[in-house]
Design a protein around this motif. Structure first.
Motif, mmCIF file in Angstrom:
data_model
loop_
_atom_site.group_PDB
_atom_site.id
_atom_site.type_symbol
_atom_site.label_atom_id
_atom_site.label_comp_id
_atom_site.label_asym_id
_atom_site.label_seq_id
_atom_site.Cartn_x
_atom_site.Cartn_y
_atom_site.Cartn_z
ATOM 1 N N ALA A 114 0.836 -1.198 0.000
ATOM 2 C CA ALA A 114 0.000 0.000 0.000
ATOM 3 C C ALA A 114 0.872 1.250 0.000
ATOM 4 C CB ALA A 114 -0.931 -0.011 1.211
ATOM 5 N N GLN A 115 2.016 1.161 0.663
ATOM 6 C CA GLN A 115 2.870 2.341 0.779
ATOM 7 C C GLN A 115 3.518 2.754 -0.528
ATOM 8 O OE1 GLN A 115 5.226 2.965 4.377
ATOM 9 N NE2 GLN A 115 4.232 1.136 5.203
ATOM 10 N N VAL A 121 -2.685 4.177 0.796
ATOM 11 C CA VAL A 121 -2.661 4.191 2.264
ATOM 12 C C VAL A 121 -3.767 5.091 2.778
ATOM 13 C CG1 VAL A 121 -1.186 4.325 4.287
ATOM 14 C CG2 VAL A 121 -0.158 4.147 2.048
ATOM 15 N N ALA A 122 -3.962 6.208 2.091
ATOM 16 C CA ALA A 122 -4.990 7.149 2.514
ATOM 17 C C ALA A 122 -6.368 6.496 2.459
ATOM 18 C CB ALA A 122 -4.946 8.396 1.637
ATOM 19 N N GLU A 123 -6.621 5.734 1.387
ATOM 20 C CA GLU A 123 -7.908 5.041 1.255
ATOM 21 C C GLU A 123 -8.106 4.046 2.400
ATOM 22 O OE1 GLU A 123 -10.543 5.232 -0.662
ATOM 23 O OE2 GLU A 123 -11.484 3.351 -0.027
ATOM 24 N N VAL A 124 -7.049 3.293 2.688
ATOM 25 C CA VAL A 124 -7.140 2.298 3.758
ATOM 26 C C VAL A 124 -7.320 2.999 5.106
ATOM 27 C CG1 VAL A 124 -5.940 0.428 4.958
ATOM 28 C CG2 VAL A 124 -5.780 0.624 2.477
ATOM 29 N N LEU A 125 -6.621 4.128 5.273
ATOM 30 C CA LEU A 125 -6.758 4.899 6.511
ATOM 31 C C LEU A 125 -8.188 5.398 6.690
ATOM 32 C CD1 LEU A 125 -5.721 6.335 9.019
ATOM 33 C CD2 LEU A 125 -4.878 8.177 7.556
ATOM 34 N N THR A 126 -8.756 5.935 5.620
ATOM 35 C CA THR A 126 -10.145 6.401 5.682
ATOM 36 C C THR A 126 -11.076 5.288 6.133
ATOM 37 O OG1 THR A 126 -9.710 7.920 3.870
ATOM 38 C CG2 THR A 126 -12.018 7.417 4.324
ATOM 39 N N ARG A 127 -10.867 4.109 5.548
ATOM 40 C CA ARG A 127 -11.706 2.974 5.920
ATOM 41 C C ARG A 127 -11.470 2.554 7.364
ATOM 42 N NH1 ARG A 127 -13.570 -0.620 1.705
ATOM 43 N NH2 ARG A 127 -13.595 0.448 -0.300
ATOM 44 N N ALA A 128 -10.222 2.582 7.797
ATOM 45 C CA ALA A 128 -9.916 2.193 9.178
ATOM 46 C C ALA A 128 -10.565 3.163 10.160
ATOM 47 C CB ALA A 128 -8.402 2.150 9.402
ATOM 48 N N LEU A 129 -10.528 4.452 9.823
ATOM 49 C CA LEU A 129 -11.143 5.440 10.712
ATOM 50 C C LEU A 129 -12.660 5.264 10.767
ATOM 51 C CD1 LEU A 129 -9.030 8.653 9.969
ATOM 52 C CD2 LEU A 129 -9.013 7.247 12.038
ATOM 53 N N GLU B 123 2.177 5.772 9.311
ATOM 54 C CA GLU B 123 2.262 5.879 10.766
ATOM 55 C C GLU B 123 0.878 6.102 11.372
ATOM 56 O OE1 GLU B 123 4.559 5.527 13.062
ATOM 57 O OE2 GLU B 123 3.389 6.361 14.729
ATOM 58 N N VAL B 124 0.110 7.000 10.771
ATOM 59 C CA VAL B 124 -1.231 7.280 11.281
ATOM 60 C C VAL B 124 -2.122 6.047 11.128
ATOM 61 C CG1 VAL B 124 -3.278 8.727 11.023
ATOM 62 C CG2 VAL B 124 -1.007 9.734 10.814
ATOM 63 N N LEU B 125 -1.951 5.357 10.002
ATOM 64 C CA LEU B 125 -2.737 4.136 9.785
ATOM 65 C C LEU B 125 -2.425 3.086 10.848
ATOM 66 C CD1 LEU B 125 -4.619 2.281 8.212
ATOM 67 C CD2 LEU B 125 -2.738 1.767 6.645
ATOM 68 N N THR B 126 -1.147 2.897 11.122
ATOM 69 C CA THR B 126 -0.745 1.947 12.171
ATOM 70 C C THR B 126 -1.418 2.275 13.487
ATOM 71 O OG1 THR B 126 1.392 1.688 11.108
ATOM 72 C CG2 THR B 126 1.233 0.976 13.401
ATOM 73 N N ARG B 127 -1.408 3.566 13.822
ATOM 74 C CA ARG B 127 -2.025 3.978 15.081
ATOM 75 C C ARG B 127 -3.537 3.778 15.058
ATOM 76 N NH1 ARG B 127 0.677 8.007 18.357
ATOM 77 N NH2 ARG B 127 2.904 8.024 17.909
ATOM 78 N N ALA B 128 -4.151 4.056 13.905
ATOM 79 C CA ALA B 128 -5.602 3.886 13.799
ATOM 80 C C ALA B 128 -5.975 2.410 13.954
ATOM 81 C CB ALA B 128 -6.109 4.416 12.462
#
Lengths: 232, 232
Positions: A114-115, A121-129, B123-128
């Motif tokens: 993803a990196q 990563v941003a897409e995955v982060l959005t989903r994680a949040l 990093e933010v994703l890991t934390r999330a």
DNA sequence: AACCCACATTGATTTAGATCAATGCACGAT
DNA sequence: ATCGTGCATTGATCTAAATCAATGTGGGTT
């Protein structure tokens, strides 16, 4: 569905537009494709974190507590990405509610790949949040709501997520059983059933067979869900 | 602590090594610095998602349910990054348990800036994902555990997070009150207190004043926490 | 179409934890 | 050091939901 099509569905949903062909291929090379029948638990925690994409069908993520108690941590529908942890205080397993098509990735490889693409990563982060937000809302229900409030908020949430059936905005077909609902809300089957009856006699819902539910009064349900919206 | 130092602490913890000076400065320009006294709620949901970095002190994220019921969704300690949602079914507020220094960012700007540096989103994703995992574990406790199991797992978790006091591995000073613990575990103050007494009389813990706790038998506590580890 | 069985509903009873009510004690303020 | 207040503990009672126990029913199978 053939495997390439399955993967394509993942790519369309999760990979950002304009992802390089190389990344695309590397994702495909670490993917594992699985079809599961209703009731199957195609994945059990095995020491390695995994990420699953639900290409079709629906699933539940279940945690085991001692003495056979089970807690449904989340439900997932087609298009959802699920992170399945392994080294936690409880064993998790992903379980199919209906026949499912899933794409699995080892979490470490998935995140490393993803990196390569910043948008990814941003897409995955959005989903994680979003998953975190849902989990927090569930926490509020489990910790501080009555059985009736739990069921009312569950129905309101599901109405948002599974969407409408045949044009009627407030009609849906739930893939999970009363047991699943109980295990998700921290209640027994009997209490869930009694609350369904109660909401029915209050004229807030109508049920049809085991899975059909029509929300007759969405505002009324929300009022009984114990929500408190932020002040403007 | 002066603001530049505060920001530096954020940068050291969250910004990846070798982040560009430009990004560093842009982050600083959208940051808001806040010091809060114990009990203050420096942030209340106001319609915009926010991200807070806890530079020092400790906080709780509280959701309001109807009729004054409160659910503590998470506790945070120095070095933690907190995502505070706003458009959810419950109003959230971040509240200081002890005197705190916080760095706030509007979530949209934070995430946009994060994308400038690929390591940063990761990093933010890991934390999330870690926050999601904790929230799920909490879900299991709230949904399917007895009062005693809830408190036992709470103490085991806190022992991992707040760390040791004066060299003794199993001694800690908890910044939250019995009320906070109850609001986190879905219990009343009285039940929390009774379970403290029970664990004390079982010889599993020792308390000292209002906040000092010594875990006399960590394995015994874990056994009473209702955990079920994944099979190898 | 009839059958079967797992799932759902409804009822009776029990219980874990909430609520109501004092009492005790830690710790900051004086 | 002492005082007073808010937090914590302990006790008595109540209640929402669990548990135990039948009975009903939807939906797949033959």
């Amino acid at each position: 569905m053939a495997f390439p099509e399955l993967f394509e569905r993942f790519a369309v949903e999760v990979l950002p537009l304009g992802v390089s062909d190389g990344t695309h291929l590397r994702f495909q090379s670490v993917a594992r494709f699985v079809t599961a029948r209703a009731g199957d638990a195609p994945f059990r925690g095995n020491g390695k974190d995994q990420i699953a994409f639900v290409a079709s069908g629906s699933t539940k993520l279940v945690a085991q507590a001692s003495q056979g108690r089970e807690q449904v941590v989340a439900f997932h529908f087609a298009g959802d990405l699920v992170s399945i942890p392994s080294s936690t205080a409880h064993a998790y397993s992903l379980c199919a509610l209906e026949d499912c098509e899933l794409v699995y990735f080892p979490a470490d490889k998935f995140l490393a790949l993803a990196q390569e693409e910043s948008g990814m990563v941003a897409e995955v982060l959005t989903r994680a949040l979003r998953a975190l937000e849902r989990c927090r809302e569930k926490t509020v229900a489990l910790g501080r709501k009555t059985a009736q409030e739990k069921l009312a908020s569950f129905l309101v949430t599901m109405n948002d997520r599974v969407g409408a059936v045949e044009g009627n905005q407030q009609e849906m077909s739930l893939p999970m059983s009363r047991k699943d609902i109980g295990d998700s809300l921290g209640l027994t089957i009997e209490t869930v059933s009694r609350q369904f009856s109660e909401l029915r006699s209050l004229g807030l819902i109508e049920t049809q067979g085991r899975s059909g539910i029509r929300l007759l009064d969405l505002e009324g349900l929300k009022a009984r869900a114990g929500h408190v919206l932020a002040a403007a």
